[in-house]
Design a protein around this motif. Sequence first.
Motif, mmCIF file in Angstrom:
data_model
loop_
_atom_site.group_PDB
_atom_site.id
_atom_site.type_symbol
_atom_site.label_atom_id
_atom_site.label_comp_id
_atom_site.label_asym_id
_atom_site.label_seq_id
_atom_site.Cartn_x
_atom_site.Cartn_y
_atom_site.Cartn_z
ATOM 1 N N UNK A 41 -9.224 -14.085 14.296
ATOM 2 C CA UNK A 41 -9.465 -15.522 14.117
ATOM 3 C C UNK A 41 -9.009 -15.958 12.729
ATOM 4 N N UNK A 42 -9.160 -15.084 11.751
ATOM 5 C CA UNK A 42 -8.676 -15.378 10.395
ATOM 6 C C UNK A 42 -7.158 -15.540 10.394
ATOM 7 N N UNK A 43 -6.455 -14.646 11.060
ATOM 8 C CA UNK A 43 -4.989 -14.721 11.101
ATOM 9 C C UNK A 43 -4.528 -15.994 11.809
ATOM 10 N N UNK A 44 -5.198 -16.333 12.887
ATOM 11 C CA UNK A 44 -4.833 -17.529 13.649
ATOM 12 C C UNK A 44 -5.029 -18.787 12.800
ATOM 13 N N UNK A 52 -9.650 -6.762 5.541
ATOM 14 C CA UNK A 52 -10.500 -5.569 5.448
ATOM 15 C C UNK A 52 -11.966 -5.953 5.286
ATOM 16 N N UNK A 53 -12.192 -6.999 4.535
ATOM 17 C CA UNK A 53 -13.559 -7.488 4.330
ATOM 18 C C UNK A 53 -14.149 -8.002 5.640
ATOM 19 N N UNK A 54 -13.353 -8.728 6.408
ATOM 20 C CA UNK A 54 -13.814 -9.256 7.708
ATOM 21 C C UNK A 54 -14.087 -8.122 8.690
ATOM 22 N N UNK A 55 -13.221 -7.121 8.700
ATOM 23 C CA UNK A 55 -13.434 -5.979 9.603
ATOM 24 C C UNK A 55 -14.736 -5.265 9.234
ATOM 25 N N UNK A 56 -14.990 -5.134 7.952
ATOM 26 C CA UNK A 56 -16.216 -4.491 7.477
ATOM 27 C C UNK A 56 -17.458 -5.291 7.883
ATOM 28 N N UNK A 57 -17.361 -6.616 7.796
ATOM 29 C CA UNK A 57 -18.475 -7.482 8.215
ATOM 30 C C UNK A 57 -18.772 -7.256 9.695
ATOM 31 N N UNK A 68 -21.383 -14.986 8.572
ATOM 32 C CA UNK A 68 -20.866 -14.460 7.311
ATOM 33 C C UNK A 68 -19.341 -14.535 7.282
ATOM 34 N N UNK A 69 -18.722 -14.207 8.411
ATOM 35 C CA UNK A 69 -17.259 -14.268 8.507
ATOM 36 C C UNK A 69 -16.777 -15.708 8.377
ATOM 37 N N UNK A 70 -17.479 -16.638 9.013
ATOM 38 C CA UNK A 70 -17.103 -18.054 8.922
ATOM 39 C C UNK A 70 -17.156 -18.549 7.473
ATOM 40 N N UNK A 71 -18.197 -18.163 6.769
ATOM 41 C CA UNK A 71 -18.347 -18.575 5.368
ATOM 42 C C UNK A 71 -17.184 -18.068 4.529
ATOM 43 N N UNK A 72 -16.797 -16.824 4.761
ATOM 44 C CA UNK A 72 -15.689 -16.242 4.014
ATOM 45 C C UNK A 72 -14.375 -16.953 4.336
ATOM 46 N N UNK A 73 -14.133 -17.186 5.616
ATOM 47 C CA UNK A 73 -12.894 -17.847 6.038
ATOM 48 C C UNK A 73 -12.811 -19.262 5.481
ATOM 49 N N UNK A 74 -13.908 -19.997 5.537
ATOM 50 C CA UNK A 74 -13.938 -21.363 5.013
ATOM 51 C C UNK A 74 -13.687 -21.365 3.506
ATOM 52 N N UNK A 78 -11.176 -25.354 9.211
ATOM 53 C CA UNK A 78 -11.915 -26.155 10.195
ATOM 54 C C UNK A 78 -13.413 -25.974 9.955
ATOM 55 N N UNK A 79 -14.230 -26.676 10.696
ATOM 56 C CA UNK A 79 -15.681 -26.540 10.535
ATOM 57 C C UNK A 79 -16.148 -25.191 11.088
ATOM 58 N N UNK A 80 -17.329 -24.794 10.687
ATOM 59 C CA UNK A 80 -17.905 -23.540 11.197
ATOM 60 C C UNK A 80 -18.022 -23.580 12.718
#
Length: 262
Positions: free
Chosen positions: A83-86, A101-106, A27-33, A41-43
């Motif tokens: 990982x999002x910040x990086x 905040x959304x990623x932390x909640x996930x 779920x986090x990967x989908x949001x970041x992408x 980058x790829x998932x």
Amino acid sequence: MANKVFVVDVDGTVMNTLDFYRKAIEEACSLIIEVLGSKAPSEHEIKIKHNKIQQEMVYEINPKIGLPFFYSKDKFPTSLVRIYRILCKEAGMETNKRIEEQLFSIGFKVFNKKRYLRKIKPSLLPLCKFLIKRGDIIIFLTKGDEEVQGDKKEALRKAGILKYCDSRYFPDGFIIAKDAKEKHFREIRKKYGIGKIYYAVGDTYFDDIAPALLEGYFGIYIPSPFNWKEVGKLSEINHKRDKKRSNRYRDLSEIRRKYEYL
């Protein structure tokens, strides 16, 4: 008198809780992408980088409390934010507080204790009954945050599992290790003494099995496909595994089927 002592891991071994982490990462990967768009980058690449971050964070100091993260509740959600910040930095993009905040909640959703009960493997209860009938001893040894693992202990209690554990030396026959398990394997042997055969059952070879071999245990290694510590490493681990002092099984039920050979 009991002649076999089984020290059993929890996450991934008797409870499929690792599936929560897999789904959260996806779920986090989908949001970041979605956020990074063409610069993402790829998932698969994100998962590899995130896995490395998780491993590095174990002994890193948590600035909130001034102590190592270890396996606390903060570590996993924080790793998703990191990982999002990086990736934003690598893409030359600014981070967004709302996305963080959304990623932390996930990440924090994996600690929903209401879901633990249904993740107990159906083969666990029959195995416990089988071992107890043979006069064996069962102890759970898990590594992680005390509150989180305590919730899993309560799920096992509700499922009627803990009544089969030996509580003479350890409350409810359930031990929570904050860090490495070595000293606990040693302590269990010291408490129950000689004249018994000791087994370590787990899904992470270098955490659950290898330390126990050093203390004279026989290992029962049951790898999990969702174990982030061993993703992409199973062939290498199996090559390094001490095959004289450990067996690799597909599931818990194999312990029953091959009991006479242990």
